[in-house]
Design a protein around this motif. Structure first.
Motif, mmCIF file in Angstrom:
data_model
loop_
_atom_site.group_PDB
_atom_site.id
_atom_site.type_symbol
_atom_site.label_atom_id
_atom_site.label_comp_id
_atom_site.label_asym_id
_atom_site.label_seq_id
_atom_site.Cartn_x
_atom_site.Cartn_y
_atom_site.Cartn_z
ATOM 1 N N GLY A 260 59.945 12.269 76.446
ATOM 2 C CA GLY A 260 60.030 13.711 76.572
ATOM 3 C C GLY A 260 59.188 14.419 75.531
ATOM 4 N N LYS A 261 58.997 15.708 75.758
ATOM 5 C CA LYS A 261 58.164 16.522 74.880
ATOM 6 C C LYS A 261 58.885 16.827 73.584
ATOM 7 C CE LYS A 261 54.377 17.335 77.307
ATOM 8 N NZ LYS A 261 53.017 17.092 76.808
ATOM 9 N N SER A 262 58.145 16.758 72.457
ATOM 10 C CA SER A 262 58.675 17.132 71.155
ATOM 11 C C SER A 262 58.262 18.559 70.856
ATOM 12 C CB SER A 262 58.136 16.184 70.074
ATOM 13 O OG SER A 262 58.495 16.646 68.795
ATOM 14 N N SER A 263 59.119 19.264 70.106
ATOM 15 C CA SER A 263 58.796 20.645 69.767
ATOM 16 C C SER A 263 57.628 20.735 68.790
ATOM 17 C CB SER A 263 60.033 21.336 69.168
ATOM 18 O OG SER A 263 60.452 20.642 67.993
ATOM 19 N N ASP A 264 57.423 19.691 67.995
ATOM 20 C CA ASP A 264 56.312 19.653 67.039
ATOM 21 C C ASP A 264 55.429 18.468 67.383
ATOM 22 O OD1 ASP A 264 54.538 19.871 64.995
ATOM 23 O OD2 ASP A 264 55.979 19.464 63.387
ATOM 24 N N THR A 265 54.299 18.758 67.994
ATOM 25 C CA THR A 265 53.394 17.682 68.412
ATOM 26 C C THR A 265 52.412 17.283 67.323
ATOM 27 O OG1 THR A 265 51.839 19.278 69.330
ATOM 28 C CG2 THR A 265 53.544 18.418 70.825
ATOM 29 N N THR A 266 52.469 17.952 66.172
ATOM 30 C CA THR A 266 51.508 17.658 65.106
ATOM 31 C C THR A 266 52.157 16.982 63.908
ATOM 32 O OG1 THR A 266 51.839 19.830 64.094
ATOM 33 C CG2 THR A 266 50.126 19.659 65.780
ATOM 34 N N SER A 267 53.406 16.555 64.067
ATOM 35 C CA SER A 267 54.127 15.994 62.925
ATOM 36 C C SER A 267 53.534 14.689 62.420
ATOM 37 C CB SER A 267 55.600 15.787 63.290
ATOM 38 O OG SER A 267 55.701 14.904 64.406
ATOM 39 N N ASN A 268 52.886 13.924 63.310
ATOM 40 C CA ASN A 268 52.296 12.643 62.908
ATOM 41 C C ASN A 268 50.785 12.734 62.690
ATOM 42 O OD1 ASN A 268 51.694 12.987 65.653
ATOM 43 N ND2 ASN A 268 51.419 10.763 65.919
ATOM 44 N N LEU A 269 50.274 13.946 62.543
ATOM 45 C CA LEU A 269 48.824 14.127 62.444
ATOM 46 C C LEU A 269 48.426 14.665 61.072
ATOM 47 C CD1 LEU A 269 48.092 15.822 65.903
ATOM 48 C CD2 LEU A 269 48.055 13.380 65.339
ATOM 49 N N TYR A 270 47.205 14.278 60.666
ATOM 50 C CA TYR A 270 46.626 14.792 59.418
ATOM 51 C C TYR A 270 45.382 15.606 59.775
ATOM 52 C CZ TYR A 270 43.885 14.981 55.158
ATOM 53 O OH TYR A 270 43.131 15.414 54.098
ATOM 54 N N PHE A 271 45.316 16.816 59.234
ATOM 55 C CA PHE A 271 44.192 17.709 59.509
ATOM 56 C C PHE A 271 43.333 17.819 58.252
ATOM 57 C CE2 PHE A 271 47.419 18.801 62.535
ATOM 58 C CZ PHE A 271 46.729 19.118 63.702
ATOM 59 N N ALA A 296 47.868 22.485 67.437
ATOM 60 C CA ALA A 296 46.737 21.906 66.715
ATOM 61 C C ALA A 296 45.728 22.982 66.317
ATOM 62 C CB ALA A 296 46.070 20.837 67.575
ATOM 63 N N ALA A 297 45.499 23.948 67.208
ATOM 64 C CA ALA A 297 44.560 25.030 66.899
ATOM 65 C C ALA A 297 45.063 25.861 65.728
ATOM 66 C CB ALA A 297 44.355 25.907 68.131
ATOM 67 N N ALA A 298 46.391 26.104 65.671
ATOM 68 C CA ALA A 298 46.949 26.865 64.559
ATOM 69 C C ALA A 298 46.740 26.128 63.238
ATOM 70 C CB ALA A 298 48.443 27.123 64.810
ATOM 71 N N GLU A 299 46.919 24.800 63.238
ATOM 72 C CA GLU A 299 46.707 24.023 62.021
ATOM 73 C C GLU A 299 45.236 24.085 61.590
ATOM 74 O OE1 GLU A 299 48.843 22.544 60.071
ATOM 75 O OE2 GLU A 299 50.558 23.117 61.304
ATOM 76 N N LEU A 300 44.344 24.034 62.540
ATOM 77 C CA LEU A 300 42.914 24.123 62.212
ATOM 78 C C LEU A 300 42.563 25.488 61.627
ATOM 79 C CD1 LEU A 300 41.406 22.343 65.354
ATOM 80 C CD2 LEU A 300 41.497 21.432 63.028
ATOM 81 N N LYS A 301 43.121 26.551 62.165
ATOM 82 C CA LYS A 301 42.861 27.887 61.639
ATOM 83 C C LYS A 301 43.416 28.028 60.230
ATOM 84 C CE LYS A 301 41.353 31.083 63.437
ATOM 85 N NZ LYS A 301 39.979 31.635 63.420
#
Length: 317
Positions: A260-271, A296-301
């Motif tokens: 299922g979908k997680s509310s935070d899809t960037t928790s395992n990512l490093y930007f 992901a776009a918000a993290e990049l901004k």
């Protein structure tokens, strides 16, 4: 000279008169006076002859001077004519030379104008063709907005659980199979889609600040298999920056299709902060609601990206 000759004539007459007086006295008187007269006439003749010679000499000298003056005048006139002729020829030559220079300048200007005109037309034609080519590339995509970010996708994606095989057109069925193959790392369709999008929406100068990033797959292995070769190929084809490593997987997570979908899809990512000041093309294979892309776009901004645009192979129908 006349007096001298008269005296000589008298003496000669006297000498002859002395000789003749012994025989004819009267004749001696005649000879005496005749000698004086004849001597005077001879002297006059001699004197006249000398004057005539002198007059003739003076006349010849005057004629010679006149001839020399005439010749000098003719030489001066000839020299003047030659000078005028040279001046006229020089003037004509200068006029002809100036005319040739002017004609050459006009020909050169006309040639330069034609070259510039042909160059301008060629540049306009090249720009027109380039614009048409880019417009044709842009026309292959459908443009949407996700969370305030511009995005585009190539195909309408029909999920197999709702659209089984045979229920959709063959073109859409072929596109769906291409997406599956891409997910499994067996298709290079992503290279063509990404290249067409960037080439159609950015100029060569703008591409220098463009970085291609991807929304990573659930695991590192899937992420490398699915996206790395695509990013390398696009960066080699276009003058953009390869941003595959700008977003990396810190640890694997379960596939959202199984848990299922997680509310935070960037928790395992490093930007990475390398995105600062760059125009980011954020790529993913399929988007439905755009949640992963928006986060992901918000993290990049947050890390200073100048702009973020989404690009997807397909959007779920």
């Amino acid at each position: 000279m006349k007096t001298f000759c008269s005296i000589v004539g008298i003496f000669v007459g006297m000498f002859l008169a002395i000789i003749v007086s012994e025989y004819v006295p009267i004749l001696s008187i005649v000879i005496l006076f005749g000698g004086g007269y004849l001597g005077g006439r001879v002297g006059e003749y001699i004197e006249n002859s000398r004057w005539e010679r002198e007059a003739a000499e003076r006349q010849r000298e005057r004629e010679r001077v006149e001839r020399e003056r005439e010749e000098q005048r003719k030489r001066e006139e000839e020299a003047q004519r030659q000078h005028q002729y040279r001046l006229q020829n020089d003037y004509l030559y200068r006029r002809q030379y100036e005319q040739r220079i002017e004609e050459e300048r006009r020909r050169r200007e006309e040639q330069e104008r034609r070259v510039a005109e042909n160059k301008r037309k060629a540049e306009e034609e090249a720009r027109r063709k380039e614009q048409e080519r880019r417009q044709a590339l842009c026309a292959r995509f459908k443009y949407i907005s996700l969370g305030g970010y511009d995005a585009a996708y190539r195909y309408d994606y029909y999920p197999v659980n709702r659209y089984p095989s045979g229920s959709i057109p063959l073109a859409d069925e072929s596109a769906r199979r291409s997406v599956w193959n891409f997910k499994d790392g067996m298709s290079s369709i992503g290279v063509g889609v990404v290249s067409d999008f960037i080439d159609g929406n950015y100029t060569r100068e703008q591409m220098k600040n463009v970085a291609l990033c991807v929304i990573p797959a659930s695991t590192q292995a899937k992420n490398i298999r699915r996206y790395k070769s695509m990013c390398d190929a696009v960066a080699a084809k276009l003058p953009i920056q390869n941003g595959f490593n700008y977003i990396t997987v810190c640890f694997d997570r379960e596939d959202s299709r199984t848990v299922g979908k997680s509310s935070d899809t960037t928790s395992n990512l490093y930007f990475s902060s390398d995105v600062y000041g760059k125009d980011i093309i954020l790529f993913d294979d399929i988007t439905t609601r755009g949640t992963s892309f928006i986060q992901a776009a918000a993290e990049l901004k947050k890390r200073g990206a100048r702009s973020v645009r989404g690009l997807f192979l397909g959007k779920t129908v």
